[in-house]
Design a protein around this motif. Structure first.
Motif, mmCIF file in Angstrom:
data_model
loop_
_atom_site.group_PDB
_atom_site.id
_atom_site.type_symbol
_atom_site.label_atom_id
_atom_site.label_comp_id
_atom_site.label_asym_id
_atom_site.label_seq_id
_atom_site.Cartn_x
_atom_site.Cartn_y
_atom_site.Cartn_z
ATOM 1 N N MET A 144 0.847 -1.184 0.000
ATOM 2 C CA MET A 144 0.000 0.000 0.000
ATOM 3 C C MET A 144 0.886 1.240 0.000
ATOM 4 N N ASN A 145 0.510 2.211 -0.791
ATOM 5 C CA ASN A 145 1.234 3.470 -0.808
ATOM 6 C C ASN A 145 0.999 4.235 0.484
ATOM 7 N N LEU A 146 1.945 5.099 0.822
ATOM 8 C CA LEU A 146 1.766 5.943 2.003
ATOM 9 C C LEU A 146 0.694 6.986 1.725
ATOM 10 N N PRO A 147 -0.015 7.409 2.764
ATOM 11 C CA PRO A 147 -1.034 8.439 2.566
ATOM 12 C C PRO A 147 -0.390 9.779 2.227
ATOM 13 N N LYS A 148 -1.148 10.625 1.566
ATOM 14 C CA LYS A 148 -0.695 11.983 1.265
ATOM 15 C C LYS A 148 -0.699 12.791 2.560
ATOM 16 N N VAL A 149 0.329 13.562 2.783
ATOM 17 C CA VAL A 149 0.388 14.452 3.944
ATOM 18 C C VAL A 149 -0.508 15.651 3.620
ATOM 19 N N ALA A 150 -1.622 15.753 4.320
ATOM 20 C CA ALA A 150 -2.558 16.854 4.085
ATOM 21 C C ALA A 150 -2.016 18.158 4.672
ATOM 22 N N ALA A 151 -1.337 18.053 5.809
ATOM 23 C CA ALA A 151 -0.719 19.213 6.462
ATOM 24 C C ALA A 151 0.279 18.692 7.493
ATOM 25 N N LYS A 152 1.274 19.493 7.789
ATOM 26 C CA LYS A 152 2.286 19.096 8.778
ATOM 27 C C LYS A 152 1.992 19.671 10.154
ATOM 28 N N VAL A 153 0.735 20.006 10.373
ATOM 29 C CA VAL A 153 0.268 20.481 11.678
ATOM 30 C C VAL A 153 -1.079 19.820 11.953
ATOM 31 N N PRO A 154 -1.399 19.574 13.222
ATOM 32 C CA PRO A 154 -2.716 19.015 13.534
ATOM 33 C C PRO A 154 -3.788 20.098 13.439
ATOM 34 N N THR A 155 -5.029 19.665 13.475
ATOM 35 C CA THR A 155 -6.134 20.613 13.471
ATOM 36 C C THR A 155 -7.013 20.369 14.695
ATOM 37 N N ARG A 156 -7.409 21.457 15.330
ATOM 38 C CA ARG A 156 -8.237 21.351 16.533
ATOM 39 C C ARG A 156 -9.707 21.309 16.127
ATOM 40 N N VAL A 157 -10.417 20.334 16.701
ATOM 41 C CA VAL A 157 -11.845 20.173 16.444
ATOM 42 C C VAL A 157 -12.551 20.064 17.785
ATOM 43 N N LYS A 158 -13.638 20.788 17.940
ATOM 44 C CA LYS A 158 -14.460 20.666 19.140
ATOM 45 C C LYS A 158 -15.441 19.537 18.872
ATOM 46 N N TRP A 168 -7.121 17.418 19.064
ATOM 47 C CA TRP A 168 -6.191 17.746 17.984
ATOM 48 C C TRP A 168 -6.065 16.521 17.087
ATOM 49 N N PHE A 169 -6.639 16.611 15.880
ATOM 50 C CA PHE A 169 -6.597 15.496 14.937
ATOM 51 C C PHE A 169 -5.398 15.620 14.014
ATOM 52 N N CYS A 170 -4.802 14.476 13.718
ATOM 53 C CA CYS A 170 -3.652 14.385 12.823
ATOM 54 C C CYS A 170 -4.057 14.762 11.400
ATOM 55 N N GLN A 171 -3.196 15.507 10.721
ATOM 56 C CA GLN A 171 -3.391 15.792 9.303
ATOM 57 C C GLN A 171 -2.226 15.282 8.455
ATOM 58 N N CYS A 172 -1.154 14.828 9.118
ATOM 59 C CA CYS A 172 -0.024 14.289 8.354
ATOM 60 C C CYS A 172 -0.270 12.831 7.964
ATOM 61 N N LYS A 173 -1.232 12.201 8.622
ATOM 62 C CA LYS A 173 -1.664 10.819 8.356
ATOM 63 C C LYS A 173 -0.619 9.781 8.751
ATOM 64 N N HIS A 174 0.295 10.148 9.627
ATOM 65 C CA HIS A 174 1.323 9.224 10.102
ATOM 66 C C HIS A 174 1.219 8.938 11.598
ATOM 67 N N THR A 175 0.173 9.407 12.256
ATOM 68 C CA THR A 175 0.017 9.161 13.687
ATOM 69 C C THR A 175 -0.097 7.665 13.969
ATOM 70 N N SER A 176 0.398 7.256 15.100
ATOM 71 C CA SER A 176 0.234 5.856 15.511
ATOM 72 C C SER A 176 -0.963 5.711 16.446
ATOM 73 N N ASN A 177 -1.661 6.812 16.708
ATOM 74 C CA ASN A 177 -2.836 6.776 17.567
ATOM 75 C C ASN A 177 -4.010 6.208 16.772
ATOM 76 N N PRO A 178 -4.640 5.134 17.237
ATOM 77 C CA PRO A 178 -5.728 4.506 16.475
ATOM 78 C C PRO A 178 -6.966 5.389 16.316
ATOM 79 N N ASN A 179 -7.122 6.419 17.130
ATOM 80 C CA ASN A 179 -8.275 7.315 17.015
ATOM 81 C C ASN A 179 -8.016 8.507 16.105
ATOM 82 N N GLY A 180 -6.819 8.599 15.549
ATOM 83 C CA GLY A 180 -6.514 9.706 14.648
ATOM 84 C C GLY A 180 -6.062 10.972 15.344
#
Length: 81
Positions: A1-15, A59-71
């Motif tokens: 499987m190819n690696l995911p595209k890095v959407a951003a190199k910073v997380p995004t805060r979601v309420k 704070w949700f991951c946007q780089c798509k490389h987190t090892s956290n199963p919840n994102g």
């Protein structure tokens, strides 16, 4: 499987709201980050479904490389060049 595209190199805060389901992008192709918009169709990626257990800021991951199963961001973006 190819690696995911890095959407951003910073997380995004979601309420998030307790009991609400969130479909998070795992491929990095969605134009509605961090949410899935179906751009993964035809690939091996599927959205990560997260149900908030409480109402709070996440704070949700946007780089798509987190090892956290919840994102949630785990700082993996700091190692991406």
């Amino acid at each position: 499987m190819n690696l995911p595209k890095v959407a951003a190199k910073v997380p995004t805060r979601v309420k998030v709201e307790a009991g609400k389901r969130y479909a998070l992008c795992t491929c990095g192709l969605s134009d509605n980050q961090p949410y899935c918009n179906g751009a993964h169709k035809g690939s091996a990626y599927t959205p990560n479904i997260v149900v908030a257990t409480e109402s709070k800021d996440i704070w949700f991951c946007q780089c798509k490389h987190t090892s956290n199963p919840n994102g949630f961001c785990d700082g993996s973006h700091k190692a991406i060049s």
